[in-house]
Design a protein around this motif. Structure first.
Motif, mmCIF file in Angstrom:
data_model
loop_
_atom_site.group_PDB
_atom_site.id
_atom_site.type_symbol
_atom_site.label_atom_id
_atom_site.label_comp_id
_atom_site.label_asym_id
_atom_site.label_seq_id
_atom_site.Cartn_x
_atom_site.Cartn_y
_atom_site.Cartn_z
ATOM 1 N N VAL A 243 69.202 22.874 11.036
ATOM 2 C CA VAL A 243 68.622 23.749 10.022
ATOM 3 C C VAL A 243 69.753 24.574 9.423
ATOM 4 O O VAL A 243 70.509 25.243 10.140
ATOM 5 N N LEU A 244 69.880 24.519 8.109
ATOM 6 C CA LEU A 244 70.951 25.188 7.376
ATOM 7 C C LEU A 244 70.339 26.106 6.319
ATOM 8 O O LEU A 244 69.160 26.019 5.987
ATOM 9 N N ASP A 245 71.172 26.985 5.778
ATOM 10 C CA ASP A 245 70.733 27.853 4.685
ATOM 11 C C ASP A 245 70.959 27.155 3.354
ATOM 12 O O ASP A 245 71.936 26.408 3.183
ATOM 13 N N PHE A 246 70.052 27.413 2.383
ATOM 14 C CA PHE A 246 70.181 26.856 1.043
ATOM 15 C C PHE A 246 70.060 27.965 0.015
ATOM 16 O O PHE A 246 69.235 28.872 0.143
ATOM 17 N N GLY A 251 72.821 26.012 -5.494
ATOM 18 C CA GLY A 251 72.634 24.656 -4.987
ATOM 19 C C GLY A 251 73.490 24.335 -3.783
ATOM 20 O O GLY A 251 73.559 23.174 -3.357
ATOM 21 N N LEU A 252 74.138 25.339 -3.197
ATOM 22 C CA LEU A 252 75.041 25.121 -2.070
ATOM 23 C C LEU A 252 74.348 25.416 -0.740
ATOM 24 O O LEU A 252 73.467 26.269 -0.654
ATOM 25 N N LEU A 253 74.779 24.685 0.295
ATOM 26 C CA LEU A 253 74.287 24.893 1.651
ATOM 27 C C LEU A 253 75.325 25.648 2.454
ATOM 28 O O LEU A 253 76.528 25.577 2.174
ATOM 29 N N SER A 254 74.859 26.360 3.475
ATOM 30 C CA SER A 254 75.754 27.094 4.367
ATOM 31 C C SER A 254 75.363 26.806 5.808
ATOM 32 O O SER A 254 74.173 26.730 6.143
ATOM 33 N N ASP A 255 76.377 26.661 6.677
ATOM 34 C CA ASP A 255 76.107 26.460 8.099
ATOM 35 C C ASP A 255 76.495 27.674 8.929
ATOM 36 O O ASP A 255 76.675 27.587 10.146
ATOM 37 N N GLN A 256 76.614 28.836 8.297
ATOM 38 C CA GLN A 256 76.983 30.061 9.014
ATOM 39 C C GLN A 256 75.974 30.390 10.106
ATOM 40 O O GLN A 256 76.319 30.877 11.174
ATOM 41 N N ASN A 257 74.697 30.123 9.835
ATOM 42 C CA ASN A 257 73.640 30.383 10.820
ATOM 43 C C ASN A 257 72.966 29.073 11.247
ATOM 44 O O ASN A 257 71.759 29.037 11.498
ATOM 45 N N MET A 258 73.747 28.011 11.361
ATOM 46 C CA MET A 258 73.203 26.684 11.623
ATOM 47 C C MET A 258 72.493 26.622 12.971
ATOM 48 O O MET A 258 72.991 27.098 13.985
ATOM 49 N N VAL A 259 71.298 26.006 12.953
ATOM 50 C CA VAL A 259 70.545 25.736 14.169
ATOM 51 C C VAL A 259 70.674 24.250 14.471
ATOM 52 O O VAL A 259 70.284 23.406 13.655
ATOM 53 N N HIS A 260 71.242 23.925 15.627
ATOM 54 C CA HIS A 260 71.466 22.537 16.020
ATOM 55 C C HIS A 260 70.516 22.210 17.170
ATOM 56 O O HIS A 260 70.645 22.745 18.270
ATOM 57 N N ILE A 261 69.551 21.326 16.902
ATOM 58 C CA ILE A 261 68.553 20.954 17.900
ATOM 59 C C ILE A 261 68.898 19.559 18.423
ATOM 60 O O ILE A 261 68.815 18.574 17.679
ATOM 61 N N PRO A 262 69.304 19.432 19.681
ATOM 62 C CA PRO A 262 69.770 18.137 20.205
ATOM 63 C C PRO A 262 68.621 17.235 20.635
ATOM 64 O O PRO A 262 68.483 16.885 21.810
ATOM 65 N N ARG A 263 67.807 16.833 19.691
ATOM 66 C CA ARG A 263 66.705 15.918 19.974
ATOM 67 C C ARG A 263 66.740 14.752 18.995
ATOM 68 O O ARG A 263 67.273 14.868 17.897
ATOM 69 N N TRP A 264 66.101 13.647 19.398
ATOM 70 C CA TRP A 264 66.031 12.455 18.560
ATOM 71 C C TRP A 264 64.989 12.688 17.460
ATOM 72 O O TRP A 264 63.917 12.097 17.456
ATOM 73 N N GLY A 265 65.323 13.555 16.532
ATOM 74 C CA GLY A 265 64.373 13.953 15.514
ATOM 75 C C GLY A 265 64.194 12.908 14.421
ATOM 76 O O GLY A 265 65.128 12.206 14.033
ATOM 77 N N PRO A 297 70.850 31.487 16.405
ATOM 78 C CA PRO A 297 70.587 30.039 16.402
ATOM 79 C C PRO A 297 70.215 29.491 17.772
ATOM 80 O O PRO A 297 69.304 28.659 17.885
ATOM 81 N N GLN A 298 70.883 29.952 18.811
ATOM 82 C CA GLN A 298 70.558 29.459 20.153
ATOM 83 C C GLN A 298 69.172 29.925 20.577
ATOM 84 O O GLN A 298 68.417 29.178 21.214
ATOM 85 N N GLU A 299 68.810 31.151 20.220
ATOM 86 C CA GLU A 299 67.474 31.655 20.564
ATOM 87 C C GLU A 299 66.390 30.874 19.827
ATOM 88 O O GLU A 299 65.288 30.683 20.352
ATOM 89 N N ILE A 300 66.701 30.428 18.608
ATOM 90 C CA ILE A 300 65.743 29.593 17.880
ATOM 91 C C ILE A 300 65.555 28.267 18.595
ATOM 92 O O ILE A 300 64.422 27.788 18.761
#
Length: 379
Positions: A243-246, A251-265, A297-300
């Motif tokens: 999950v990234l910011d838009f 029209g740009l994305l940011s990964d400053q607050n990126m949420v990385h979910i390690p699942r086979w989504g 992000p980790q708490e999410i």
């Protein structure tokens, strides 16, 4: 004489204001009220919730699709990644084989400056595992209002993944269309304006998508502030959802607050109030919920709640509906429904077999549901 002069001034101001209004109204309306998808099936939300099951569709499609109605909810046309059909459910003139089948199929964007024109974004499949992003133009003034494809398979970007989503620009007129480049972490944002397609704006953010075997879905939150991407990697062991910011202005994305979910989504969708994320996994078609307001992000990631572990025959897409519910391609013969997607935990009321799609071997869902400009579905 003075009254006449004042009236003239008001008329001039009114005419100027009207001239600034785009011919297409992209704001929330009933443009997403008809859905056609899968094999010979559709849904009509004009009747309310639950929607009416439709059996007049002519697609035989196992993957994503796109449908567009006018602002009053009248069907205009629909299609898969391969073909475009008019509202009479026959191939639109010039709409036969305009691309190839993909997870998200296609997305339809009205021209902000011409009420008759629509951009049909999809992918061509020139070789096994190879995708190129492209578009066609539909003119609804032709063929007695049934429409015709006037330009077809216009290339935009080569070597992409099947990820595709769209949302309104902050100016409430133009529309951003976003795709993901193959083999890296680049997102490309194209802006549809009254003057044509501008861009792309490129954002190198998030994790690397390292090979040509990545499938998945791309989805923007209805308010346009978050974007979620699933990467289902059949070659390497890691698959994930991010999950990234838009920014709807740039029209740009940011990964400053990126949420990385390690699942086979696979399928992914936001709640209509933009606070919760739903993720459908590939292996066992599990459904998970995440609280996007949980904190870091980790708490999410740690806010994960498993909504169901009930095995399903399908592991396809999730799509927010105009009635505020999330619809799920969870079984070849049933559409699943998350009835209260703004509710935390199992109170969201997921029903796996909510809508039976009917008898017949060809009448089934497949992996895909229609894609829309997500702004149509903003709460």
């Amino acid at each position: 004489m003075k009254k006449t002069s004042t009236l003239s001034v008001y008329l001039v101001v009114f005419m100027l204001l009207m001239s600034l209004k785009p011919l297409h109204t992209i704001a929330q309306g009933k443009q997403a009220n008809y859905w056609y998808f899968g094999g010979l099936i559709g849904l009509n939300f004009n009747v309310g919730s639950p929607p009416e099951m439709l059996y007049d569709g002519k697609m035989l499609n196992q993957y994503g699709s796109a449908t567009i109605s006018d602002e009053n909810g009248n069907l205009l046309f629909y299609g898969s990644g391969e073909h475009i059909y008019n509202k009479n459910h026959v191939f639109m003139t010039g709409g036969y084989f305009v691309g190839g089948p993909t997870y998200q199929g296609a997305i339809i964007v009205p021209d902000p400056g011409n009420i008759n024109l629509f951009y049909y974004f999809n992918f061509e499949t020139p070789g096994f595992g190879e995708l190129n992003f492209q578009y066609s133009i539909v003119d609804m003034s032709l063929d007695n209002g049934l429409g015709a494809v006037v330009q077809s398979r216009i290339p935009l970007l080569s070597h992409t993944y099947p990820h595709l989503t769209a949302v309104m620009h902050s100016n409430q007129k133009d529309v951003w269309v976003i795709v993901h480049k193959e083999g890296n972490n680049a997102f490309y944002s194209y802006l549809v304006t009254a003057n044509g397609i501008e861009g792309p704006k490129t954002s190198y953010v998030g994790s690397l998508y390292e090979n040509d075997a990545v499938n998945g879905y791309l989805k923007i939150s209805p308010n346009g502030k978050k974007i979620a991407s699933t990467a289902l990697n059949f070659v390497q062991t890691e698959s994930f959802c991010e999950v990234l910011d838009f920014n709807t202005t740039t029209g740009l994305l940011s990964d400053q607050n990126m949420v990385h979910i390690p699942r086979w989504g696979v399928g992914v969708e936001f709640s209509p109030d933009n606070n919760l994320l739903y993720l459908r996994t590939d292996l066992w078609a599990e459904l998970f919920q995440y609280d996007l307001n949980a904190g870091t992000p980790q708490e999410i990631v740690e806010s994960e709640i498993q909504i169901t572990d009930e095995w399903a025959l399908n592991n396809g897409s999730l799509q927010l509906g105009p009635d505020g519910k999330i619809y799920c391609a969870t079984d070849v013969k049933y559409v699943g429904v998350i009835n209260s997607p703004n509710t935390r935990g199992t109170g969201c009321n997921f029903v796996k077999k909510a809508i039976y799609v009917g008898d017949g071997d060809n009448r089934q869902i497949g992996k895909g549901l229609p894609s829309f400009i997500q702004t149509y579905l903003n709460d």
